[in-house]
Enzyme design. Structure first.
Site, short mmCIF file in Angstrom:
data_model
loop_
_atom_site.label_atom_id
_atom_site.label_comp_id
_atom_site.label_asym_id
_atom_site.label_seq_id
_atom_site.Cartn_x
_atom_site.Cartn_y
_atom_site.Cartn_z
N GLY A 219 0.77 -1.13 -0.21
CA GLY A 219 0.08 -0.03 -0.07
C GLY A 219 0.93 1.31 -0.15
O GLY A 219 0.27 2.49 0.20
N SER B 122 2.02 7.99 1.96
CA SER B 122 1.26 6.84 2.36
C SER B 122 1.42 6.41 3.58
O SER B 122 2.53 6.40 4.37
CB SER B 122 1.68 5.73 1.35
OG SER B 122 1.30 6.07 -0.02
N ALA C 75 -12.32 2.33 -4.44
CA ALA C 75 -13.52 2.19 -4.90
C ALA C 75 -13.67 2.88 -6.04
O ALA C 75 -13.04 4.09 -6.28
CB ALA C 75 -14.57 2.70 -3.84
N TYR D 123 -17.86 9.90 3.30
CA TYR D 123 -17.29 8.68 3.33
C TYR D 123 -17.97 7.46 2.65
O TYR D 123 -17.36 6.69 2.09
CB TYR D 123 -17.12 8.27 4.75
CG TYR D 123 -15.86 7.44 4.86
CD1 TYR D 123 -14.43 7.61 4.30
CD2 TYR D 123 -15.81 6.29 5.41
CE1 TYR D 123 -13.50 6.90 4.31
CE2 TYR D 123 -14.60 5.12 5.68
CZ TYR D 123 -13.54 5.47 4.99
OH TYR D 123 -12.18 4.82 5.22
N LYS E 124 -15.13 -0.48 5.45
CA LYS E 124 -14.38 -0.44 6.57
C LYS E 124 -15.13 -1.34 7.74
O LYS E 124 -14.46 -1.82 8.70
CB LYS E 124 -13.95 0.94 7.22
CG LYS E 124 -13.29 1.63 6.10
CD LYS E 124 -11.84 1.16 5.62
CE LYS E 124 -10.94 1.93 4.98
NZ LYS E 124 -9.72 1.37 4.58
N LYS F 235 -3.38 13.63 4.72
CA LYS F 235 -3.48 14.16 3.38
C LYS F 235 -2.78 13.26 2.47
O LYS F 235 -1.55 13.28 2.25
CB LYS F 235 -3.10 15.57 3.29
CG LYS F 235 -3.93 16.39 2.30
CD LYS F 235 -3.13 17.97 2.34
CE LYS F 235 -3.65 18.77 1.37
NZ LYS F 235 -5.22 18.96 1.28
N ALA G 72 -5.04 8.55 -1.48
CA ALA G 72 -6.53 8.00 -1.34
C ALA G 72 -7.42 8.89 -1.02
O ALA G 72 -8.54 8.90 -1.10
CB ALA G 72 -6.43 6.65 -0.41
#
Ligand SMILES: NC(=O)c1ccc[n+]([C@@H]2O[C@H](COP(=O)([O-])OP(=O)(O)OC[C@H]3O[C@@H](n4cnc5c(N)ncnc54)[C@H](O)[C@@H]3O)[C@@H](O)[C@H]2O)c1
Length: 260
Positions: free
Chosen positions: A19, A25, A101, A161, A168, A198, A201
């Site tokens: 990830g 990240s 998504a 969200y 989640k 920030k 994603a």
């Protein structure tokens, strides 16, 4: 209880971190924290476009294993764990820090989320953790720790969200069930719930800057978290100091979630 803990506390530990997209990240914070505390790293990148951004970070962290991993591809998952088995013969830490998504489904509200969009979000952001856990568990011969990244929107409604809230929630439940199933072999499983950061994603969420401003204003600790706050929390949970902690959803958010 007396603990015989090596210094640095993760010296010799083998950690797979998925990830990392760039130096912002959350996964990069985890990788850096593990490395700071002595772990050796396997780092993955999500496809050729991501590679040039991730490779310099993997090199700086002296990761001996650096491989492509698209979480939707079982062949790439198999290849990563086969290489870890070949080169290390064991694994101590797994970080799943992946979410995705389709944009229209993410930004259009849950009511309008398509079945395909919902399924894709669930597959990449949630079930991929189960797939990774299945491959990681046999390598965690001396026990281990698995992490996945959740968010407060799993448990409370956070405007914008959208579909990621239910996804989640499922992810946190998966962490608990995996903790139950893998506990007998000494594997601990946690969901980590960072406050807003920030990252790339996060930029896919509508009005994300508002979330940042609100979190900073409401946090009892008075400021936003950074990726190293998340990384060192995971590092702590991976050490023997946290050997009796499992199945937790641990907030790293400066306390925002306790506020009404
Ligand atoms: N940024 C925040 O405010 C925040 C807060 C709480 C939780 N999280 C969670 O943290 C995790 C990491 O996100 P981040 O904020 O560091 O953003 P990021 O963009 O840096 O990381 C997201 C990662 O997911 C990867 N990814 C997406 N689809 C993939 C696929 N099919 N296969 C493999 N990798 C794929 C991307 O390549 C990227 O590296 C996510 O689960 C996110 O939901 C983020």
């Amino acid at each position: 209880m007396t603990l015989q803990v090596q210094t640095p506390p993760l010296k010799g530990a083998k950690a797979l971190v998925t990830g990392i997209a760039n130096e912002h990240s959350i996964a990069y914070g985890c990788a850096k924290a593990f490395r700071d505390l002595g772990a050796e790293l396997a780092i993955t990148y999500a496809g050729e476009k991501a590679k040039p951004h991730v490779e310099p970070l993997a090199q700086a962290l002296e990761a001996p294993i650096f491989m492509p991993l698209d979480a939707s591809r079982q062949d790439e998952l198999d290849a990563v764990f086969a290489r870890i088995d070949r080169e290390w013969g064991a694994l101590d830490i797994l970080v799943h820090s992946i979410a995705w998504a389709p944009k229209d489904d993410l930004q259009g509200g849950l009511l309008n989320c398509s079945a395909q969009g919902f399924a894709a979000a669930m597959d990449i952001s949630c079930h991929s953790f189960v797939r990774m856990a299945r491959l990681a568990a046999p390598l965690m011969k001396n026990g281990g720790t698995m992490f996945t990244m959740s968010y407060h929107g799993a448990n409370k409604v956070v405007a914008n969200y959208n579909v990621m809230g239910p996804v989640k929630a499922a992810l946190e439940a998966c962490a608990r069930y995996l903790a139950f199933e893998l506990g007998p072999q000494g594997v601990r499983v946690h969901a980590i719930s960072p406050g807003p950061l920030k990252t790339r994603a996060a930029s896919g969420l509508k009005d994300f800057d508002l979330l940042l401003t609100e979190a900073a204003a409401r946090a009892p600790l008075g400021e936003l978290v950074d990726i190293m706050d998340v990384g060192y929390t995971c590092a702590f949970l991976a050490t023997p100091y946290a050997r009796r902690v499992s199945g937790e959803t641990l907030y790293v958010d400066g306390g925002v979630h306790i506020m009404a």
